[in-house]
Design an enzyme around this catalytic site. Sequence first.
Site, short mmCIF file in Angstrom:
data_model
loop_
_atom_site.label_atom_id
_atom_site.label_comp_id
_atom_site.label_asym_id
_atom_site.label_seq_id
_atom_site.Cartn_x
_atom_site.Cartn_y
_atom_site.Cartn_z
N LYS A 178 29.09 -0.41 -5.06
CA LYS A 178 28.88 -1.82 -4.73
C LYS A 178 30.06 -2.35 -3.93
O LYS A 178 31.22 -2.02 -4.23
CB LYS A 178 28.72 -2.60 -6.04
CG LYS A 178 28.35 -4.07 -5.87
CD LYS A 178 28.13 -4.72 -7.25
CE LYS A 178 27.72 -6.18 -7.13
NZ LYS A 178 27.50 -6.80 -8.46
N SER A 224 23.23 -9.32 -8.94
CA SER A 224 23.77 -9.21 -7.62
C SER A 224 23.91 -7.78 -7.10
O SER A 224 24.11 -7.60 -5.90
CB SER A 224 25.15 -9.88 -7.59
OG SER A 224 26.04 -9.19 -8.43
N SER A 230 24.04 -8.58 -13.58
CA SER A 230 23.94 -8.02 -12.22
C SER A 230 23.75 -6.52 -12.11
O SER A 230 23.49 -6.03 -11.02
CB SER A 230 25.18 -8.40 -11.42
OG SER A 230 25.01 -9.68 -10.89
N1 GLN Z 1 22.91 -13.86 -11.70
C1 GLN Z 1 24.13 -14.20 -12.38
C2 GLN Z 1 24.94 -15.11 -11.52
O1 GLN Z 1 24.46 -15.53 -10.54
C3 GLN Z 1 24.89 -12.95 -12.71
C4 GLN Z 1 25.61 -12.37 -11.57
C5 GLN Z 1 26.42 -11.19 -11.96
O2 GLN Z 1 26.22 -10.61 -13.02
N2 GLN Z 1 27.38 -10.87 -11.14
O3 GLN Z 1 26.06 -15.46 -11.83
#
Ligand code: GLN
Length: 484
Positions: free
Chosen positions: A78, A153, A177
Site C-alpha cells: 500500500k 482505504s 481499511s
Molecule cells: N473508512 C475509515 C475512514 O475513513 C477507515 C479508514 C482506515 O481504516 N484507514 O477513516
Amino acid sequence: MELYRLGIDEARTALDKGEISPVDLTKAVLDRIEAVDEKVRSYVTVAGERALRQAADAEILLKEGKKQTLLGIPLAIKDNICTKGVKTTCSSKILENFVPPYESTVTKRLNDQGYILTGKTNLDEFAMGSSTENSAFGLTKNPWDFERIPGGSSGGSAAAVAADECMAALGSDTGGSIRQPAAFCGVVGLKPTYGRVPRYGLVAFASSLDQIGPLTKNVKDSAVLMNIISGHDIYDSTSADVPVPDFTSLLGQDIKGMKIGVPAEYFIEGVDSEVQASVKEAIQKMESLGAVPVEISLPHTEYATATYYILATSEASSNLARYDGVKYGLRVEGDDLIDMYMKTREAGFGAEVKRRIILGTYSLSSGYYDAYYKKAQQARTLIVQDFEKAFESVDVIVTPTTPTPAFRAGEKTDDPLQMYLSDIFTISVNLAGAPAISVPCGYTSNNLPVGLQIIGKHFDEASVLKTAYAFEQATEWHKRKPEL
Ligand code: GLN
C-alpha cells in the site's frame, strides 16, 4: 499453470521444487498487471524494472540454496508504507514526488525474507476513506464489477490480490481499511492487534488506531506474512514486546468446542439481507464443525462511529500538521511563511483530508475539547470494556465485515456521513485494539463477495487464524475468481 494465480504458499512450494523460477513468476505477475491494470487500476506505481532485477538476484540465491520464506515472491505494498527509493505518495498530491530515504520496518522484514516488490497500491488519500475514491490519482475498480468501488482505504491492495496482480499485499487498517476492502473484493484481510506489527514507516493517519496487516488469497498466506511482520521494533514505542507465536502452527486444528460470540448489535435492520443470510449460514457451518455459537452483547456499538470519527480526525489533524512545504513534499511559494503554508496545504490536500483536519482541529480546540475529544475517549473506554466482558465467555466473535456488499462508485461521495456509516462493523475493533480477519463467506445474487469478520482477544491472532482456516477449508468461497 497460470503462475499469477498462485498464492505465497503454493508459489514457495513450486519455487523450492524448481518447477518455476523467480523470474518466470515475476514476469507472469508483471504481464498480468500489464494486461488488467488498465481496467482495475490497483497500482499508483509499478516497479517493473526493479522487480525484474530483484527476481534475477533471487534466482541466483535460490540456486545457491538460500532459504527465505519469500525468496522470489512478488508482493504489492500500500502506498502509505515507506519503501526506500520507491515513491510513496499516500495517493496525495502533497506527497506526489516523495521518495522515502528509509525503509519501513515491515518492508524491511519482507526484504529480509527475499520478497519482490511489484509496486505501490492505490488508497484513499492518507487512508481516509472507505472506497478509494479519495485518491488524488484516480479510481480503483472492484474486479467483480467495474461499476463498483473496491472498498477502502486499502482498495488498491485488495483489488490487486483479487485480480491476481500480486501474490499478496500489505495494507493498513485504522477503522476497517484492510477488512472492508478484503470483504468487497473476496479476499482475506487481517488487522492485527494494536501493537503487534510495527508502524515505523507507515505514514501516520490516527496513531492510536493504525495497524499494518496482510491481504491474501487464503488464510495460510495471511499467517505466513504475520509470522514475518509481527514483533517488537525499537523504532516504534507502541509496538508490543510480547512473544510472536508461529501463526501457521494452529492451522488445521479443529474448532470443536470453541465458543463463538454472535453480537446481537451486528444483526440489525439495515444490514443487507443477502449479507445477513451468508453470515448466518457461515455461523451454521462453524457449528457443524463443532463450534458453539453464543449470543453476546456489545452494547456500546451504536457509539462507535461517532467516537471513531472524533478520535481519528483529532489525531489526523495533529499528524498532518507536518505537511507544511518546508521539510519535504509539495511546496507552493507564497508572499511570506504563513502564505506559503496556506497555499501548499490548499493545493496539496484533497477535500476529504481537509474536512478531517477541520473536524479534528475543532474537536481539540479549547472550549470544545471536553465535549468532543474527551467524551470520545470516555466512550472508547466503554467500547474496550464491552469487548473485555464479551471475551470472558467466548473465544472469538463473528460478525458481518460490512453491512452491504460493495457499493457503486459515486453512490456515497456526496454524503460523507453515509460513507462513514458504512464502517460500522469494523470500527469498534480498532477502538478496542483487537485483532480481526475478514474471510469470504458467500456471494450475493449479482455475484458480489460477502465477508465474515472473526474478532479475537488481544494478541490472539492465532485463534482468529485457526477459526478462519477451519471455515475456509470447509467451504469453497475462496476459490472463486472474478472474470476480467
Ligand atoms: N473508512 C475509515 C475512514 O475513513 C477507515 C479508514 C482506515 O481504516 N484507514 O477513516
